[in-house]
Design a protein around this motif. Structure first.
Motif, PDB file in Angstrom:
ATOM      1  N   LYS A  60      77.793  25.809  42.548  1.00  0.00           N
ATOM      2  CA  LYS A  60      77.246  24.705  42.340  1.00  0.00           C
ATOM      3  C   LYS A  60      76.400  24.119  43.330  1.00  0.00           C
ATOM      4  CE  LYS A  60      81.724  22.616  40.725  1.00  0.00           C
ATOM      5  NZ  LYS A  60      82.928  21.879  41.079  1.00  0.00           N
ATOM      6  N   TRP A  61      75.471  23.052  42.924  1.00  0.00           N
ATOM      7  CA  TRP A  61      74.208  22.669  43.739  1.00  0.00           C
ATOM      8  C   TRP A  61      74.901  22.043  45.113  1.00  0.00           C
ATOM      9  CZ3 TRP A  61      69.104  23.309  42.794  1.00  0.00           C
ATOM     10  CH2 TRP A  61      68.848  23.485  41.848  1.00  0.00           C
ATOM     11  N   SER A  62      75.986  21.413  45.140  1.00  0.00           N
ATOM     12  CA  SER A  62      76.518  20.981  46.301  1.00  0.00           C
ATOM     13  C   SER A  62      76.694  22.010  47.306  1.00  0.00           C
ATOM     14  CB  SER A  62      77.835  19.991  46.122  1.00  0.00           C
ATOM     15  OG  SER A  62      78.460  20.665  45.360  1.00  0.00           O
ATOM     16  N   GLN A  63      76.979  23.256  47.100  1.00  0.00           N
ATOM     17  CA  GLN A  63      77.263  24.147  47.804  1.00  0.00           C
ATOM     18  C   GLN A  63      76.031  24.663  48.914  1.00  0.00           C
ATOM     19  OE1 GLN A  63      79.509  26.420  44.814  1.00  0.00           O
ATOM     20  NE2 GLN A  63      80.873  26.854  46.502  1.00  0.00           N
ATOM     21  N   ILE A  64      74.964  24.376  48.135  1.00  0.00           N
ATOM     22  CA  ILE A  64      73.788  24.934  48.728  1.00  0.00           C
ATOM     23  C   ILE A  64      73.162  23.795  49.830  1.00  0.00           C
ATOM     24  CG2 ILE A  64      71.125  25.528  48.410  1.00  0.00           C
ATOM     25  CD1 ILE A  64      71.987  25.873  45.295  1.00  0.00           C
ATOM     26  N   ARG A  65      73.156  22.725  49.494  1.00  0.00           N
ATOM     27  CA  ARG A  65      73.048  21.630  50.368  1.00  0.00           C
ATOM     28  C   ARG A  65      73.580  20.418  50.087  1.00  0.00           C
ATOM     29  NH1 ARG A  65      66.801  19.303  51.123  1.00  0.00           N
ATOM     30  NH2 ARG A  65      66.421  21.642  51.392  1.00  0.00           N
ATOM     31  N   PRO A  66      74.517  19.784  51.338  1.00  0.00           N
ATOM     32  CA  PRO A  66      75.285  18.765  50.965  1.00  0.00           C
ATOM     33  C   PRO A  66      74.448  17.440  50.598  1.00  0.00           C
ATOM     34  CG  PRO A  66      75.794  19.510  53.109  1.00  0.00           C
ATOM     35  CD  PRO A  66      74.395  20.347  52.670  1.00  0.00           C
ATOM     36  N   GLY A  67      74.811  16.765  49.513  1.00  0.00           N
ATOM     37  CA  GLY A  67      74.455  15.718  48.854  1.00  0.00           C
ATOM     38  C   GLY A  67      73.561  16.203  47.552  1.00  0.00           C
ATOM     39  N   TRP A  68      73.593  17.236  47.269  1.00  0.00           N
ATOM     40  CA  TRP A  68      72.841  17.760  45.909  1.00  0.00           C
ATOM     41  C   TRP A  68      74.205  17.539  45.114  1.00  0.00           C
ATOM     42  CZ3 TRP A  68      69.341  22.309  47.062  1.00  0.00           C
ATOM     43  CH2 TRP A  68      68.318  22.176  47.329  1.00  0.00           C
ATOM     44  N   PRO A  69      73.945  17.402  43.604  1.00  0.00           N
ATOM     45  CA  PRO A  69      74.910  17.269  42.748  1.00  0.00           C
ATOM     46  C   PRO A  69      76.100  18.077  42.861  1.00  0.00           C
ATOM     47  CG  PRO A  69      72.789  16.991  41.538  1.00  0.00           C
ATOM     48  CD  PRO A  69      72.615  17.551  43.031  1.00  0.00           C
ATOM     49  N   ASP A  70      77.180  17.495  42.428  1.00  0.00           N
ATOM     50  CA  ASP A  70      78.434  18.521  42.302  1.00  0.00           C
ATOM     51  C   ASP A  70      78.504  19.127  40.847  1.00  0.00           C
ATOM     52  OD1 ASP A  70      80.717  19.719  43.132  1.00  0.00           O
ATOM     53  OD2 ASP A  70      82.035  18.077  42.528  1.00  0.00           O
ATOM     54  N   GLU A  71      77.350  19.690  40.447  1.00  0.00           N
ATOM     55  CA  GLU A  71      77.275  20.219  39.163  1.00  0.00           C
ATOM     56  C   GLU A  71      76.990  21.770  39.155  1.00  0.00           C
ATOM     57  OE1 GLU A  71      77.317  18.817  36.258  1.00  0.00           O
ATOM     58  OE2 GLU A  71      77.292  16.603  36.778  1.00  0.00           O
ATOM     59  N   ALA A  72      77.595  22.482  38.163  1.00  0.00           N
ATOM     60  CA  ALA A  72      77.212  23.884  38.255  1.00  0.00           C
ATOM     61  C   ALA A  72      75.910  24.173  38.070  1.00  0.00           C
ATOM     62  CB  ALA A  72      78.149  24.664  37.055  1.00  0.00           C
ATOM     63  N   ILE A  73      75.457  25.291  38.841  1.00  0.00           N
ATOM     64  CA  ILE A  73      73.929  25.661  38.795  1.00  0.00           C
ATOM     65  C   ILE A  73      73.879  26.873  37.795  1.00  0.00           C
ATOM     66  CG2 ILE A  73      74.321  27.161  40.751  1.00  0.00           C
ATOM     67  CD1 ILE A  73      71.544  26.509  41.714  1.00  0.00           C
ATOM     68  N   SER A  74      72.704  26.906  37.191  1.00  0.00           N
ATOM     69  CA  SER A  74      72.716  28.183  36.202  1.00  0.00           C
ATOM     70  C   SER A  74      71.445  28.629  36.679  1.00  0.00           C
ATOM     71  CB  SER A  74      72.680  27.686  34.540  1.00  0.00           C
ATOM     72  OG  SER A  74      72.012  26.414  34.506  1.00  0.00           O
ATOM     73  N   LEU A  75      71.464  30.144  36.865  1.00  0.00           N
ATOM     74  CA  LEU A  75      70.381  30.765  37.444  1.00  0.00           C
ATOM     75  C   LEU A  75      69.631  31.810  36.401  1.00  0.00           C
ATOM     76  CD1 LEU A  75      72.223  31.752  40.801  1.00  0.00           C
ATOM     77  CD2 LEU A  75      70.339  30.180  40.789  1.00  0.00           C
ATOM     78  N   TYR A  76      68.208  31.862  36.744  1.00  0.00           N
ATOM     79  CA  TYR A  76      67.610  32.589  35.635  1.00  0.00           C
ATOM     80  C   TYR A  76      66.692  33.591  36.598  1.00  0.00           C
ATOM     81  CZ  TYR A  76      69.096  29.709  32.115  1.00  0.00           C
ATOM     82  OH  TYR A  76      69.945  28.877  31.063  1.00  0.00           O
ATOM     83  N   GLY A  77      66.554  34.816  36.363  1.00  0.00           N
ATOM     84  CA  GLY A  77      65.716  35.877  37.177  1.00  0.00           C
ATOM     85  C   GLY A  77      65.351  36.821  36.265  1.00  0.00           C
ATOM     86  N   PRO A  78      64.292  37.758  36.815  1.00  0.00           N
ATOM     87  CA  PRO A  78      64.062  38.796  35.969  1.00  0.00           C
ATOM     88  C   PRO A  78      64.914  40.021  36.012  1.00  0.00           C
ATOM     89  CG  PRO A  78      62.259  38.111  37.564  1.00  0.00           C
ATOM     90  CD  PRO A  78      63.461  37.273  37.954  1.00  0.00           C
ATOM     91  N   GLY A  79      64.840  40.757  35.059  1.00  0.00           N
ATOM     92  CA  GLY A  79      65.929  42.049  35.256  1.00  0.00           C
ATOM     93  C   GLY A  79      65.595  42.947  36.311  1.00  0.00           C
TER      94      GLY A  79
END
Lengths: 338, 284
Positions: free
Chosen positions: A147-166
């Motif tokens: 979740k976003w909130s786990q990266i920095r307190p205060g950010w939304p308590d929403e699931a983060i979806s990650l995208y990156g190269p293979g």
């Protein structure tokens, strides 16, 4: 009837091309300048080759994109004259080449920035520290940092979806090395694609997405993506969070997510006049052409040092010492290895 | 009475479902074709067909890739067709039902399902390196021939099995040898089925990217291949390259490239269909 004509013409063309197969073409093959390696550097080298074919010196040029590692394998077997690379040559690759008595001249030709991007609706993540990126992308984050909130307190308590190269791409290698401290060390539970355009689509369509990709892909999709400024918490190369741009990549303040791109030249192949001409042409045009295909050009001073490096036929890598590599700028490295 | 009604209802249900499934796949195909066509049709002109690759989307063309695809496909067909048909004839007409033949049969069926990248690795170590072919048209065509062989063999065997035993026995009764029987009776009757198999195999080969990238097919060439030992690229690689570039204009080039690939594929298939129909008519 028309069908019969169609099939007859087809058969005739088959026979004609079969006949064409017969005559050898050794005359063109001996003068071919064979290039392979990184798909990131490919557009620059292909653009140079395209311009080169308009000059008097024109010799046939072939460029493959089997990846930096795949390119070095062929290079060290003597199958190519020039190898494109989106990272410096590794110690094991250097050894493999030395065993085959192939000397390589290392020539930086441009810079590339890695952009960390979010959805335009994302109003909170305007900047992130390298430590926060590491917290999110390191292998231990898998299944834990969701979740976003786990990266920095205060950010939304929403699931983060990650995208990156293979995992086979040089972009992935570079990001993991720069952020997680070890090449290829990354969480695996993210959406990956070898095609950065897929990543653009993913992040553009998902409010809670975050991804990383080559800066050129951001620049072609500015309305659909928002850049995240990156703070390496080292005031020596620019204080505070820094957004990637032509200038910040070039002056070395957008650290650590900017990288030089290289071509490596087989020193024996330089004896061939067409190869030497091609390289002179490459260095004379790389600034304009790398910019045109979406990369950041070297400074004029750096380019002069690279030209001097080619003229002196300096063999070997400037990046043998990893500690020096991370603390020194390309200019310093070039000056130190003349 | 009620069981009959329910059986009929089941019958109708299955029929409706089959039609629905068919319609769904056709709609998906039509949507795909429409999407590609609307993206790429206006990039399609003679200049696009005859130009060399370029960093400017508007002046980039597919000439080396188109010629490369034709060359590679030609080599593939020349190698895979006689070998595949020959192997199938041996297994079906001479090999009998022995344990050895069955072992080969199982292995061929397995080979047909092997991922294409594996053939690429085989091609790289066998043709490119051991046979010293380099990343040439010959090596690419040979690799794709390996890939196409199992399909050719399997479909040819199926076609040979449809030829009734009575045709062979009639031929023997008139004093023909086994080879005369195969050449004059069995193969001509089986030809339509064999051609269908060839269409499938060649269609698969023409769309392959992964094994050719593995053996060292290129992405930028400023000349069309001129012989068997020439370096080369093929249409799917050129399309893949365009799709992965950041500039959106190249996506349109990719769509136009896909149209060219489709037209090439349909032309080859049309030739095979025409040949098949003519043979069928000639037999009747």
């Amino acid at each position: 009837m028309r069908m019969r004509i169609l099939s007859t013409t087809f058969l005739a063309s088959l026979i004609m091309s079969a006949a064409a197969c017969g005559d050898g073409s050794s005359s063109t093959e001996s003068s071919i300048i064979a290039i392979d390696g990184s798909s990131t550097v490919f557009p620059i080298t292909a653009a140079v080759a395209e311009e080169f074919r308009g000059t008097n010196a024109a010799a046939p040029v072939t460029v493959g994109f089997s990846g930096t590692g795949g390119g070095f394998k062929k290079f060290c077997r003597g199958e190519t004259a020039i190898s494109n690379a989106s990272r410096p040559v590794s110690t094991s690759e250097l050894e493999a080449c030395a065993q085959a008595s192939i000397g390589m001249i290392e020539l930086p030709v441009a810079y590339d920035g890695l952009a960390v991007v979010v959805n335009p609706k994302n109003s909170w993540a305007t900047s992130m520290t390298v430590a926060e990126l590491k917290k999110l992308w390191q292998p231990e984050a898998q299944g834990a940092i969701m979740k976003w909130s786990q990266i920095r307190p205060g950010w939304p308590d929403e699931a983060i979806s990650l995208y990156g190269p293979g995992v086979d791409s040089g972009t992935f290698d570079y990001f993991t090395e720069a952020v997680n401290g070890k090449s290829k060390a990354s969480r695996g539970d993210y959406t990956s694609s070898e095609n950065d355009n897929i990543l653009v689509q993913g992040v553009a369509g998902d409010e809670f997405a975050l991804g990383f990709m080559g800066l050129a892909y951001y620049e072609e999709n500015q309305g659909r993506l928002t850049l995240v400024a990156v703070d390496d918490e080292d005031p020596d190369n620019g204080a505070g969070p820094i957004l990637p741009s032509f200038d910040t990549v070039r002056n070395g303040t957008y650290r650590p997510l900017s990288r030089p791109l290289f071509i490596y030249v087989n020193s024996a192949e330089l004896a061939r006049p067409e190869v030497a001409q091609f390289l002179d042409f490459y260095l004379a045009n790389t600034s304009a052409l790398s910019k045109e295909v979406g990369y950041v050009s070297l400074t004029d001073a750096e380019l002069e040092l690279v030209k001097a490096r080619l003229a002196a036929r300096t063999v070997g890598t400037m990046f043998a010492d990893h500690a020096a590599q991370s603390s020194m700028s390309l200019t310093e490295l070039l000056q130190g290895h003349q | 009475m009620s069981t009959r009604a329910s059986r009929l209802a089941g019958d109708r249900l299955l029929q409706t479902m089959s039609i629905l499934v068919l319609a769904l796949s056709l709609v998906a195909l039509a949507a795909l074709l429409y999407d590609i066509w609307s993206d790429g049709w206006y990039r399609l002109d003679w200049q696009f067909i005859t130009s060399l690759p370029s960093r400017r989307a508007a002046s980039a063309g597919i000439y080396p890739a188109l010629v490369g695809s034709l060359y590679v496909l030609l080599v593939t067909a020349v190698l895979a067709v006689p070998l595949g048909i020959g192997a199938a004839v041996y297994l079906e007409e001479y090999g009998g039902g022995g344990r050895f033949a069955r072992l080969i049969e199982i292995n061929i069926a397995n080979l047909a399902g092997v991922p294409s990248i594996i053939y690429g690795l085989l091609g790289l170590s066998l043709f490119v390196r051991a046979f010293q072919m380099g990343p040439s048209v010959l090596a690419g065509g040979s690799t794709l021939a390996l890939l196409a062989l199992p399909v050719v063999i399997l479909s040819t065997r199926e076609a040979l099995r449809t030829v009734p035993m009575s045709a062979r026995e009639g031929s023997y009764a008139l004093g023909a040898t086994q080879w005369q029987t195969i050449w004059h009776q069995v193969l001509p009757s089986a030809l339509p089925g064999i051609l269908t198999g060839l269409i499938l195999a060649m269609s698969r080969a023409i769309g392959e990217t992964a094994p050719l990238i593995t053996i060292g097919a290129l992405a930028y060439l400023d000349f069309a291949p001129s012989g068997l030992m020439s370096p080369f690229t093929v249409l799917p690689i050129q399309i893949y390259n365009w799709v992965s570039l950041p500039q959106p204009a190249f996506a349109e080039n990719a769509a136009a490239g896909i149209i060219v690939l489709l037209v090439l594929l349909l032309t080859l298939n049309a030739v095979a269909v025409v040949l098949r129909d003519r043979f069928q008519k000639a037999r009747q």
